[in-house]
Design a protein around this motif. Structure first.
Motif, PDB file in Angstrom:
ATOM      1  N   ASN A 264       0.808  -1.228   0.000  1.00 51.46           N
ATOM      2  CA  ASN A 264       0.000   0.000   0.000  1.00 51.46           C
ATOM      3  C   ASN A 264       0.833   1.267   0.000  1.00 51.46           C
ATOM      4  N   ALA A 265       2.136   1.145  -0.025  1.00 52.99           N
ATOM      5  CA  ALA A 265       3.010   2.306   0.172  1.00 52.99           C
ATOM      6  C   ALA A 265       3.452   2.968  -1.124  1.00 52.99           C
ATOM      7  N   ASP A 266       3.021   2.446  -2.268  1.00 52.08           N
ATOM      8  CA  ASP A 266       3.383   3.031  -3.560  1.00 52.08           C
ATOM      9  C   ASP A 266       4.887   2.951  -3.814  1.00 52.08           C
ATOM     10  N   GLY A 267       5.549   1.981  -3.178  1.00 55.23           N
ATOM     11  CA  GLY A 267       6.992   1.878  -3.336  1.00 55.23           C
ATOM     12  C   GLY A 267       7.411   1.423  -4.718  1.00 55.23           C
ATOM     13  N   LEU A 268       6.552   0.678  -5.420  1.00 57.20           N
ATOM     14  CA  LEU A 268       6.921   0.180  -6.743  1.00 57.20           C
ATOM     15  C   LEU A 268       7.156   1.327  -7.725  1.00 57.20           C
ATOM     16  N   LYS A 269       6.411   2.404  -7.563  1.00 58.61           N
ATOM     17  CA  LYS A 269       6.590   3.559  -8.452  1.00 58.61           C
ATOM     18  C   LYS A 269       7.763   4.434  -8.021  1.00 58.61           C
ATOM     19  N   ASN A 270       8.290   4.173  -6.850  1.00 57.29           N
ATOM     20  CA  ASN A 270       9.376   4.996  -6.301  1.00 57.29           C
ATOM     21  C   ASN A 270      10.488   4.101  -5.760  1.00 57.29           C
ATOM     22  N   MET A 271      10.979   3.205  -6.585  1.00 61.33           N
ATOM     23  CA  MET A 271      11.949   2.213  -6.118  1.00 61.33           C
ATOM     24  C   MET A 271      13.291   2.844  -5.777  1.00 61.33           C
ATOM     25  N   ILE A 272      13.877   2.344  -4.697  1.00 63.38           N
ATOM     26  CA  ILE A 272      15.281   2.570  -4.375  1.00 63.38           C
ATOM     27  C   ILE A 272      15.867   1.194  -4.052  1.00 63.38           C
ATOM     28  N   GLY A 273      17.160   1.125  -3.788  1.00 60.60           N
ATOM     29  CA  GLY A 273      17.756  -0.163  -3.464  1.00 60.60           C
ATOM     30  C   GLY A 273      17.050  -0.810  -2.290  1.00 60.60           C
ATOM     31  N   LEU A 274      16.529  -2.023  -2.465  1.00 60.12           N
ATOM     32  CA  LEU A 274      15.708  -2.661  -1.437  1.00 60.12           C
ATOM     33  C   LEU A 274      16.459  -2.844  -0.131  1.00 60.12           C
ATOM     34  N   GLY A 275      17.747  -3.157  -0.212  1.00 63.41           N
ATOM     35  CA  GLY A 275      18.514  -3.405   1.000  1.00 63.41           C
ATOM     36  C   GLY A 275      18.585  -2.217   1.931  1.00 63.41           C
ATOM     37  N   GLY A 276      18.409  -1.005   1.405  1.00 59.63           N
ATOM     38  CA  GLY A 276      18.487   0.173   2.250  1.00 59.63           C
ATOM     39  C   GLY A 276      17.156   0.771   2.609  1.00 59.63           C
ATOM     40  N   CYS A 277      16.057   0.160   2.174  1.00 60.86           N
ATOM     41  CA  CYS A 277      14.780   0.844   2.396  1.00 60.86           C
ATOM     42  C   CYS A 277      13.722   0.011   3.095  1.00 60.86           C
ATOM     43  N   LEU A 278      13.962  -1.274   3.382  1.00 60.63           N
ATOM     44  CA  LEU A 278      12.947  -2.026   4.118  1.00 60.63           C
ATOM     45  C   LEU A 278      12.727  -1.393   5.487  1.00 60.63           C
ATOM     46  N   PRO A 279      11.502  -1.158   5.861  1.00 56.16           N
ATOM     47  CA  PRO A 279      11.227  -0.530   7.149  1.00 56.16           C
ATOM     48  C   PRO A 279      11.634  -1.427   8.307  1.00 56.16           C
ATOM     49  N   TYR A 280      12.133  -0.825   9.359  1.00 57.37           N
ATOM     50  CA  TYR A 280      12.568  -1.636  10.490  1.00 57.37           C
ATOM     51  C   TYR A 280      12.406  -0.927  11.818  1.00 57.37           C
ATOM     52  N   GLU A 281      11.772   0.234  11.860  1.00 60.39           N
ATOM     53  CA  GLU A 281      11.536   0.885  13.138  1.00 60.39           C
ATOM     54  C   GLU A 281      10.236   1.658  13.066  1.00 60.39           C
ATOM     55  N   SER A 282       9.731   2.123  14.187  1.00 64.82           N
ATOM     56  CA  SER A 282       8.406   2.726  14.221  1.00 64.82           C
ATOM     57  C   SER A 282       8.436   4.246  14.162  1.00 64.82           C
ATOM     58  N   SER A 283       9.594   4.834  13.899  1.00 62.14           N
ATOM     59  CA  SER A 283       9.678   6.287  13.782  1.00 62.14           C
ATOM     60  C   SER A 283       8.983   6.762  12.516  1.00 62.14           C
ATOM     61  N   THR A 284       8.086   7.716  12.630  1.00 65.72           N
ATOM     62  CA  THR A 284       7.360   8.218  11.468  1.00 65.72           C
ATOM     63  C   THR A 284       8.304   8.828  10.455  1.00 65.72           C
ATOM     64  N   THR A 285       9.313   9.543  10.909  1.00 63.58           N
ATOM     65  CA  THR A 285      10.268  10.151   9.991  1.00 63.58           C
ATOM     66  C   THR A 285      10.989   9.095   9.186  1.00 63.58           C
ATOM     67  N   ARG A 286      11.441   8.049   9.855  1.00 62.49           N
ATOM     68  CA  ARG A 286      12.162   6.992   9.156  1.00 62.49           C
ATOM     69  C   ARG A 286      11.268   6.338   8.112  1.00 62.49           C
ATOM     70  N   MET A 287       9.996   6.162   8.456  1.00 59.01           N
ATOM     71  CA  MET A 287       9.124   5.520   7.503  1.00 59.01           C
ATOM     72  C   MET A 287       8.892   6.398   6.279  1.00 59.01           C
ATOM     73  N   GLU A 288       8.831   7.695   6.460  1.00 58.65           N
ATOM     74  CA  GLU A 288       8.680   8.576   5.309  1.00 58.65           C
ATOM     75  C   GLU A 288       9.913   8.490   4.414  1.00 58.65           C
ATOM     76  N   ILE A 289      11.081   8.410   5.018  1.00 59.43           N
ATOM     77  CA  ILE A 289      12.309   8.268   4.234  1.00 59.43           C
ATOM     78  C   ILE A 289      12.274   6.959   3.440  1.00 59.43           C
ATOM     79  N   CYS A 290      11.758   5.920   4.088  1.00 56.90           N
ATOM     80  CA  CYS A 290      11.740   4.615   3.434  1.00 56.90           C
ATOM     81  C   CYS A 290      10.544   4.418   2.513  1.00 56.90           C
ATOM     82  N   LEU A 291       9.661   5.376   2.448  1.00 62.81           N
ATOM     83  CA  LEU A 291       8.532   5.382   1.524  1.00 62.81           C
ATOM     84  C   LEU A 291       7.389   4.464   1.925  1.00 62.81           C
TER      85      LEU A 291
END
Length: 310
Positions: A264-291
């Motif tokens: 649901n995050a629209d990540g397919l249209k905004n791909m970056i390297g998967l290894g650096g963008c999988l979400p792993y914490e509950s910070s809202t800022t971090r999640m925005e960075i990770c899309l």
């Protein structure tokens, strides 16, 4: 005059040192595993067809399927778990992302799955989306996919998104979608360069740490292996922590809720390297960075179940 101690090496420096000291390891990695030209051309043709089937995973046995079942001929019917026990088993569904043109890596992954007794449930090799099949940007646009505007990599890999990285992202995306379509509660997602350090203890260790994660609260993603770049955020228990910024997608467990968040995050249209963008914490800022919107991720500290790429 006393000499000051050298600062600790960064992860990148360790990698560069290893490559400098072990050039034969790099030279031994052959892109086509020694296949002849006819076989190479066949793999190229199938890579284009695999891209055409994206984002779905074909399970039609009459056609070229994307899911190849890993079966253990040594297992007997009485060894199989009951349907009730299997329903919530985190090891019930295992997906190994693997390029068809790298059969040696695929065979090694299958041997490890069988050695650990992980083929009792739904264990599959997933024919990866091959970056070699992505010829132009139109190849991505035709699949409603694209690169995050202005993406130029990260400090450990300062280049734009490669076709190989796009193929990796899309391969994992196909598994997330398959989980959603088939209501799979948990999935172990591996890349075919994983190495299980302690095979006899692996199954029990995974089940114990998943139970521990469930008792610690709601979670969506559990790393079985990662490349830590920054300090971890919080230690939750002897076996679990909330990780800081990390790379690698070689091994992780994803819940159905987590898969749907990713989709649901629209990540397919905004791909970056998967290894650096999988979400792993509950910070809202971090999640925005990770899309990807808010997600809760745990990292296992259990040495018995540690996995690493080879």
């Amino acid at each position: 005059m006393q000499r000051l101690p050298s600062p600790p090496q960064t992860f990148k420096e360790r990698d560069m040192q290893y490559l400098g000291e072990n050039p034969e390891d790099i030279l031994a990695r052959r892109e086509w595993d020694g296949a002849d030209e006819r076989r190479q051309n066949e793999w190229k043709r199938r890579a284009k067809q695999r891209l055409q089937r994206f984002p779905h995973l074909s399970t039609d046995p009459k056609k070229e399927g994307d899911l190849i079942r890993i079966r253990d001929s040594r297992r007997k019917a009485e060894d199989m778990p009951s349907p009730a026990a299997a329903a919530n088993d985190p090891l019930r569904n295992i997906f190994v992302v693997s390029l068809e043109r790298r059969p040696s890596k695929r065979d090694h992954a299958i041997r490890q799955i069988l050695e650990c007794g992980l083929a009792a449930g739904e264990s599959y090799i997933v024919n990866a989306v091959d970056g070699d099949g992505i010829v132009t940007q139109k190849s991505l646009h035709d699949k409603d996919a694209g690169v995050f505007p202005g993406y130029v990599g990260h400090n450990m890999h300062p280049i734009g998104l490669t076709t190989g990285e796009a193929g990796c992202f899309m391969s994992h995306y196909s598994i997330w979608l398959y989980m959603h379509e088939h209501n799979i509660p948990y999935a172990v997602i591996l890349e075919d360069d994983f190495e299980i350090v302690n095979p006899p203890a692996f199954k029990q260790a995974v089940r114990e740490v998943v139970d521990e994660a469930c008792n610690s609260g709601t979670w969506d993603l559990l790393y079985l292996s990662r490349y830590p770049v920054s300090f971890d955020i919080q230690r939750l228990s002897k076996s679990l922590c909330i990780p800081g910024f990390s790379y690698w997608t070689v091994a992780y467990i994803l819940t159905l809720n987590g898969a749907r968040k990713l989709l649901n995050a629209d990540g397919l249209k905004n791909m970056i390297g998967l290894g650096g963008c999988l979400p792993y914490e509950s910070s809202t800022t971090r999640m925005e960075i990770c899309l990807f919107g808010q997600m809760t991720g745990f990292q296992s500290w259990t040495g018995k179940m540690w996995m690493m790429p080879v």
